[in-house]
Every structure is written in structure tokens, then in C-alpha cells.
Design an enzyme around this catalytic site. Sequence first.
Site, PDB file in Angstrom:
ATOM      1  N   HIS A  61       0.605  -1.539   0.152  1.00  0.00           N
ATOM      2  CA  HIS A  61      -0.409  -0.109  -0.142  1.00  0.00           C
ATOM      3  C   HIS A  61       0.625   0.819  -0.465  1.00  0.00           C
ATOM      4  CE1 HIS A  61       0.111   0.948   3.807  1.00  0.00           C
ATOM      5  NE2 HIS A  61       0.468  -0.032   4.592  1.00  0.00           N
ATOM      6  N   ASP A 163       5.721   2.188   6.600  1.00  0.00           N
ATOM      7  CA  ASP A 163       4.711   1.526   6.707  1.00  0.00           C
ATOM      8  C   ASP A 163       3.397   2.212   5.640  1.00  0.00           C
ATOM      9  OD1 ASP A 163       2.214   0.313   7.155  1.00  0.00           O
ATOM     10  OD2 ASP A 163       1.604   0.852   8.970  1.00  0.00           O
ATOM     11  N   GLU A 193      -5.258   2.395   3.233  1.00  0.00           N
ATOM     12  CA  GLU A 193      -5.009   0.322   3.193  1.00  0.00           C
ATOM     13  C   GLU A 193      -5.302   0.588   4.678  1.00  0.00           C
ATOM     14  OE1 GLU A 193      -2.385  -2.661   5.840  1.00  0.00           O
ATOM     15  OE2 GLU A 193      -2.594  -0.036   5.426  1.00  0.00           O
ATOM     16  N   GLU A 194      -5.179   2.180   4.997  1.00  0.00           N
ATOM     17  CA  GLU A 194      -4.790   2.346   6.694  1.00  0.00           C
ATOM     18  C   GLU A 194      -6.264   2.908   7.232  1.00  0.00           C
ATOM     19  OE1 GLU A 194      -2.483   2.185   8.488  1.00  0.00           O
ATOM     20  OE2 GLU A 194      -0.694   2.275   7.452  1.00  0.00           O
ATOM     21  N   ASP A 216       3.979  -6.247   3.769  1.00  0.00           N
ATOM     22  CA  ASP A 216       3.854  -5.191   4.307  1.00  0.00           C
ATOM     23  C   ASP A 216       4.449  -5.205   5.661  1.00  0.00           C
ATOM     24  OD1 ASP A 216       2.179  -2.643   5.653  1.00  0.00           O
ATOM     25  OD2 ASP A 216       0.518  -4.062   5.628  1.00  0.00           O
ATOM     26  N   HIS A 302       3.873   3.157  12.904  1.00  0.00           N
ATOM     27  CA  HIS A 302       2.513   4.426  13.172  1.00  0.00           C
ATOM     28  C   HIS A 302       3.026   5.581  13.651  1.00  0.00           C
ATOM     29  CE1 HIS A 302      -1.533   2.521  11.416  1.00  0.00           C
ATOM     30  NE2 HIS A 302      -0.250   2.044  10.762  1.00  0.00           N
TER      31      HIS A 302
END
Length: 328
Positions: A61, A163, A193-194, A216, A302
Amino acid sequence: MNSELLKKLTEEYGPSGNEEKIRQFIQNEIKDYVDEIKIDKMGNLMAIKKGNGKRVMLASHMDEIGVIITGITDNGFLKFSNIGGVSPYISLGQRIIFSDKTIGVIGMEHLDDMKKLKLEKMYIDIGAKSKEEALKKVNIGDVASFYSSFTTLGDFITSKALDDRIGCFITIETIKNLKDSPNELYFVFTVQEELGLRGAKTAAFSVDPDLAIAIDVTSTGDTPHAKHMAVKLGNGPAVKIKDKSLLSHPAVKKLMIDTAKENQIPYQLEVLEFGGTDSGAIHLTRSGVPSGVLSIPCRYVHSPSEMISKEDVENSITLLTKILEKNI
């Protein structure tokens, strides 16, 4: 390892729903190495290497977490909400950047109890002295990502947006390395994606693959007093067994493990008790798609300072290349 390419990938702007700049960058990087490129209605970038065998979909992603502006105070501070999984504790004091390069600092209202810290108690300071001055730079609905530098720490790299720009990097390098494959390959760089695996869902419906692998990041258990997890930086890419969105298909899991063993590539096994990847949506598409995940160990997921191992990345590229060279 092409660290300069990874630096450019991580520094490019691309919060969920705003992937135009990162998509254009990736498209320019791979256009000479594939037979066809498509951009679907959702904004997913699909790069195709034609073949006569099984239709294989690789998903990484493009989007990153960010914040969205919900209000502006009379004295020029910005109120905001999250785009994806944004922690108030990790965000406090960090800098963010908008698409036009406007930079802000995340602050908080006075709180006697830090346990009560929530995004609604926080604000962004862009140096404006009034609402009118702030509106010259930012408006309601504008989106920003974290702003931090790409840094090499020995064998490790730390940056924002690893990420999943590291997945995009591995996919790009695999495309360049792959000389021949008997399979029809769809390298899909997905959007949103998030926000719930949205791009992967529509892309998989369009591609209708025989097999799918997402690339990922995953969390690690190798920091002091970390929650138990049998994944460490530097011990190789991880073959996912399970996460909250997926039980990896036995055939895909076996394909990844057998290929690693055949080529003496170090690997780990991953059981993630939370979270998910694009394969969580892909495997439920149409009548079902055998799916798995090649996971890149990553500390501080994150956050503006996610961390990965160069060696894990290089081994991931080798493993993915060897998998795609097989008659699946």
C-alpha cells in the site's frame, strides 16, 4: 540496497485518500520494467508483467497515516482528527506537513492527567496569529502527514511512512530484479489501506488472482519489556501465519517457507494478535483467493520514527524474486 530510492519513497507525501504524488513517483520508477500500467477508479496503481501461467497479485500500500483538519480557532490553531491509526501520545510535539509544504507542530491543551490525552484535546500550530491568517495556508478537510527525516542507524533505517513504503520499495526492486516468470504478475500499489483495506478490495476484484501476497510491515518483540512476539529485526522477513484479518492459506504459506529454505534465505514465522494487511481484503474477494503476507519486521509502527533492518529488506527482495520465478 538503494537507500536513496527508499529515502525518496518515505519522504513523498501520501496520506490515505491523497496518494496522487506517491503514485506518480512509483509509476515513473517502474514504467520501463513492466508490460502495462493501469490506474483504476479508486487510484490503485497496477503494473503488469504478462505471462501464460497463474495470475499472481502482489499488494503493497502506498498510503500512510496522517491527520485531517476539522476546525480552526479564532487565534489560528488547527483542530484535527486522525487518518488511520494515530496515537495522541506518539503525536505530541511532532511536526506535520501538508501537501503544499506548510509545516505545523502538534501541541496539547493543559491537562492535569496525561491519561486523559485524546486527539480532541490537541491542536496544530502553523505559526498563524489569527483564523484569517491560518486560512491563507490551511482549510477544513486538508490533510497532513508526519514530517521527519530519513536516517540510517548502522544496519537499521528509521523514517516516517516505512508502513508501507518499505513494501513499495521491495516490490519496485523485485520488479527490476525479475528477469523471467512463467506467471502473469500484477504488482498492485494500493490506496487507503490504513482506512480499512479499501483499495485492495476493489483491486483484487478487478484482477481476480489465483494467488496473492501482500508485502507489509509487522511489529516486533525485541525491545525492552515488549509485548511477547517471536519476530526480531535482522532475523529475516516474516511469513505471516495469522493476524486479525487473515489466516494465511496453507499453500501460500508453504510456498514462501519452502522457497526460503531452498535458497538459504533466513525467515521468521509471524503470529500477529492485532491489525491486518491488504491480504485481509484480498482473500475474501469473489469466490476467495489463496493469500499470504511477506512481513517486514518494524519497530515503532505508526510513529514518525519507524525502524527496519536493511538486511531484512534485501532478503525480502531475494525471497519474493525467487517465489515469482517459480511455476506456481
